[in-house]
Design a protein around this motif. Structure first.
Motif, mmCIF file in Angstrom:
data_model
loop_
_atom_site.group_PDB
_atom_site.id
_atom_site.type_symbol
_atom_site.label_atom_id
_atom_site.label_comp_id
_atom_site.label_asym_id
_atom_site.label_seq_id
_atom_site.Cartn_x
_atom_site.Cartn_y
_atom_site.Cartn_z
ATOM 1 N N SER A 162 0.765 -1.183 0.034
ATOM 2 C CA SER A 162 0.113 -0.080 0.041
ATOM 3 C C SER A 162 0.904 1.132 0.115
ATOM 4 C CB SER A 162 -0.878 0.001 1.373
ATOM 5 O OG SER A 162 -0.047 0.119 2.425
ATOM 6 N N LYS A 163 0.331 2.672 -0.200
ATOM 7 C CA LYS A 163 0.958 3.726 -0.107
ATOM 8 C C LYS A 163 1.627 3.930 1.163
ATOM 9 C CE LYS A 163 -1.581 5.918 -3.589
ATOM 10 N NZ LYS A 163 -2.373 7.349 -4.165
ATOM 11 N N GLU A 164 0.796 3.523 2.201
ATOM 12 C CA GLU A 164 1.451 3.755 3.535
ATOM 13 C C GLU A 164 2.807 2.826 3.717
ATOM 14 O OE1 GLU A 164 0.153 2.314 7.620
ATOM 15 O OE2 GLU A 164 -0.566 4.407 7.629
ATOM 16 N N GLU A 165 2.654 1.365 3.336
ATOM 17 C CA GLU A 165 3.652 0.429 3.254
ATOM 18 C C GLU A 165 4.916 0.795 2.609
ATOM 19 O OE1 GLU A 165 1.297 -3.381 4.370
ATOM 20 O OE2 GLU A 165 1.518 -2.974 2.295
ATOM 21 N N GLN A 166 4.683 1.533 1.302
ATOM 22 C CA GLN A 166 5.855 2.043 0.479
ATOM 23 C C GLN A 166 6.613 3.542 1.281
ATOM 24 O OE1 GLN A 166 4.503 2.767 -3.553
ATOM 25 N NE2 GLN A 166 3.009 1.127 -3.519
ATOM 26 N N VAL A 167 5.890 4.126 1.849
ATOM 27 C CA VAL A 167 6.439 5.095 2.670
ATOM 28 C C VAL A 167 7.296 4.606 3.715
ATOM 29 C CG1 VAL A 167 6.094 7.149 4.239
ATOM 30 C CG2 VAL A 167 4.725 6.916 2.360
ATOM 31 N N ILE A 168 6.676 3.646 4.428
ATOM 32 C CA ILE A 168 7.590 3.116 5.671
ATOM 33 C C ILE A 168 8.748 2.311 4.940
ATOM 34 C CG2 ILE A 168 7.653 0.793 7.189
ATOM 35 C CD1 ILE A 168 4.528 1.596 7.755
ATOM 36 N N LEU A 169 8.628 1.574 3.900
ATOM 37 C CA LEU A 169 9.970 0.958 3.330
ATOM 38 C C LEU A 169 10.715 1.978 3.039
ATOM 39 C CD1 LEU A 169 8.372 -1.763 0.922
ATOM 40 C CD2 LEU A 169 9.483 -2.128 2.834
ATOM 41 N N ARG A 170 10.554 3.004 2.273
ATOM 42 C CA ARG A 170 11.545 4.322 1.710
ATOM 43 C C ARG A 170 12.138 4.791 2.805
ATOM 44 N NH1 ARG A 170 8.141 6.803 -0.833
ATOM 45 N NH2 ARG A 170 7.519 8.538 0.450
ATOM 46 N N GLU A 171 11.567 4.941 4.147
ATOM 47 C CA GLU A 171 11.948 5.503 5.149
ATOM 48 C C GLU A 171 12.982 4.591 6.228
ATOM 49 O OE1 GLU A 171 11.948 8.732 5.798
ATOM 50 O OE2 GLU A 171 10.587 9.135 4.075
ATOM 51 N N THR A 172 12.421 3.425 6.124
ATOM 52 C CA THR A 172 13.215 2.415 6.872
ATOM 53 C C THR A 172 14.486 1.994 6.331
ATOM 54 O OG1 THR A 172 11.975 0.716 6.118
ATOM 55 C CG2 THR A 172 11.159 1.389 8.328
ATOM 56 N N LYS A 173 14.531 2.286 5.071
ATOM 57 C CA LYS A 173 15.999 2.009 4.277
ATOM 58 C C LYS A 173 16.816 3.036 4.154
ATOM 59 C CE LYS A 173 13.867 -1.603 0.924
ATOM 60 N NZ LYS A 173 15.123 -2.421 1.145
ATOM 61 N N SER A 174 16.377 4.226 4.691
ATOM 62 C CA SER A 174 17.116 5.475 4.389
ATOM 63 C C SER A 174 18.079 6.107 5.834
ATOM 64 C CB SER A 174 16.122 6.804 4.103
ATOM 65 O OG SER A 174 15.133 6.972 4.917
#
Length: 393
Positions: free
Chosen positions: A241-253
């Motif tokens: 989902s869009k929220e999960e994509q944000v989580i993935l982007r931030e947790t990898k950064s």
């Protein structure tokens, strides 16, 4: 591979030792180490009768393990050897060298040989038919057509994936050129093999990425990498989902401690020494920072505290370790499935037969988070993600 590892020869894999083509065609490309390894395997072949140690090869050839592995890799790349592994035991399958005609008709092999010994020497090795000679040999169908024979069973060596004649024919039509023909053809063959492209798909890629009508294998590679990345991104968009994509982007950064500090900033708190120790313990469990960050975010979203709840996050960590979770994507999917299971349980409980007995009198009763608290936790997650995006700008 280690010297103490065991290996077998594969039964029924005896090959005719073609010293002429090996020395004239293959040796300049594969080098002496690979040639020596092929010679050893061909001459010590025993029909798989007994187990051997790799140290036997090392002792006989006076190799180190690194040289053995490199020599085997070269033979594998030139389709002279196939290496199999089963239950910690290796199996060697030797392959017959190509005949001269097939070898020189292979665009990559011919260019590799020309790079080593020169075009003139390669031309001398090629079959020299008399001028204007006409092939009047009988075909298979001319002789055996009256027999009930499965013609498909007559096997020949497969043609190279890169049909260079047709490729160059289109190059002439469209005005494309090689910048360095020998190197470019080798690179094209590698691209065709790596990305499983037929000659026409490879040509279209070359035409699309050409620089001033010169083919650029480097740009072709970048284009394929870009296409592969786009495909992975498309698949990820479909899964998360869009929220999960944000989580993935931030947790990898961000590194784990910096990520924790950003989250605590939302709750007007600072990272404590105990929390640093928790992060270190998680790292000692071999978790990458991106996985730790998912656990941290989820823990804060489920606990009403300004401090990281050690008991809660270690429970997640033990489950992740058991499930062999190694990436942020896997972690997010795992937490999603956990949430879905809880939702299913609550749904089943709500559909259960009603009773006049109070819920709190049930010995298995557990007090669940209220709707208001769930809403508050969801709002916290939303604020946290917004703060992470702001801090990352």
């Amino acid at each position: 591979m280690k010297p103490i590892d065991d290996f077998f020869y594969i039964k029924g894999n005896a090959v005719s030792y073609d010293s002429l083509n090996l020395i004239q065609l293959y040796l300049p490309i594969i080098g002496q180490d690979a040639m020596s390894l092929y010679d050893y395997l061909a001459h010590f072949f025993d029909e798989g009768q007994k187990r051997h140690k790799l140290s036997e090869i090392l002792n006989h050839l006076q190799f180190g393990m690194k040289r053995l592995e490199e020599a085997a890799s070269v033979l594998e790349a030139m389709e002279l050897l196939e290496l199999y592994e089963s239950s910690g035991v290796y199996y060697f399958r030797l392959k017959q060298p190509l005949t001269r005609d097939f070898f020189l008709a292979h665009p990559a092999y011919r260019r590799l040989l020309a790079n080593r010994i020169g075009d003139v020497a390669v031309q001398e090795l090629a079959l020299q038919l008399p001028k204007n000679a006409r092939n009047i040999s009988k075909k298979f169908s001319d002789v055996f057509d009256h027999l009930e024979t499965d013609k498909a069973s007559v096997q020949t060596r497969p043609a190279p994936r890169l049909d260079l004649d047709n490729f160059q024919r289109l190059m002439q039509r469209d005005g494309l050129q090689f910048k360095d023909e020998k190197k470019d053809i080798i690179a094209l063959y590698s691209l065709a093999e790596k990305y499983d492209l037929n000659w026409f798909a490879l040509y279209n890629l070359a035409k699309e990425t050409a620089i001033n009508h010169f083919i650029s294998p480097q740009r072709m590679t970048v284009k394929k990498q870009q296409m592969a990345k786009a495909q992975r991104q498309k698949q990820q968009d479909e899964i998360f989902s869009k929220e999960e994509q944000v989580i993935l982007r931030e947790t990898k950064s961000a590194e784990a401690e910096l990520f924790l500090a950003k989250i605590k900033k939302v709750r007007r708190a600072r990272v404590t020494s105990d929390e640093k120790k928790i992060l270190e313990d998680l790292a000692q469990m071999s978790f990458l920072d991106e996985v730790i960050n998912v656990m941290v975010l989820y823990t804060f979203s489920k606990t009403k505290s300004a401090n990281l709840n050690k008991a809660y996050i270690m429970k997640i960590a033990n489950d992740f370790s058991y499930q062999r979770i190694v990436s942020a994507e896997e972690a997010v999917l795992k937490m999603r499935s956990f949430s879905e299971r809880k939702t299913d349980v609550k749904s089943k409980q709500s559909k259960a037969a009603k009773t006049n007995v109070p819920e709190w009198s049930n010995p298995d009763y557990k007090n669940e988070t209220t709707a208001e608290e769930l809403e508050e936790l969801a709002e916290f997650k939303k604020r946290t993600l917004a703060q992470l995006r702001k801090d990352g700008e």
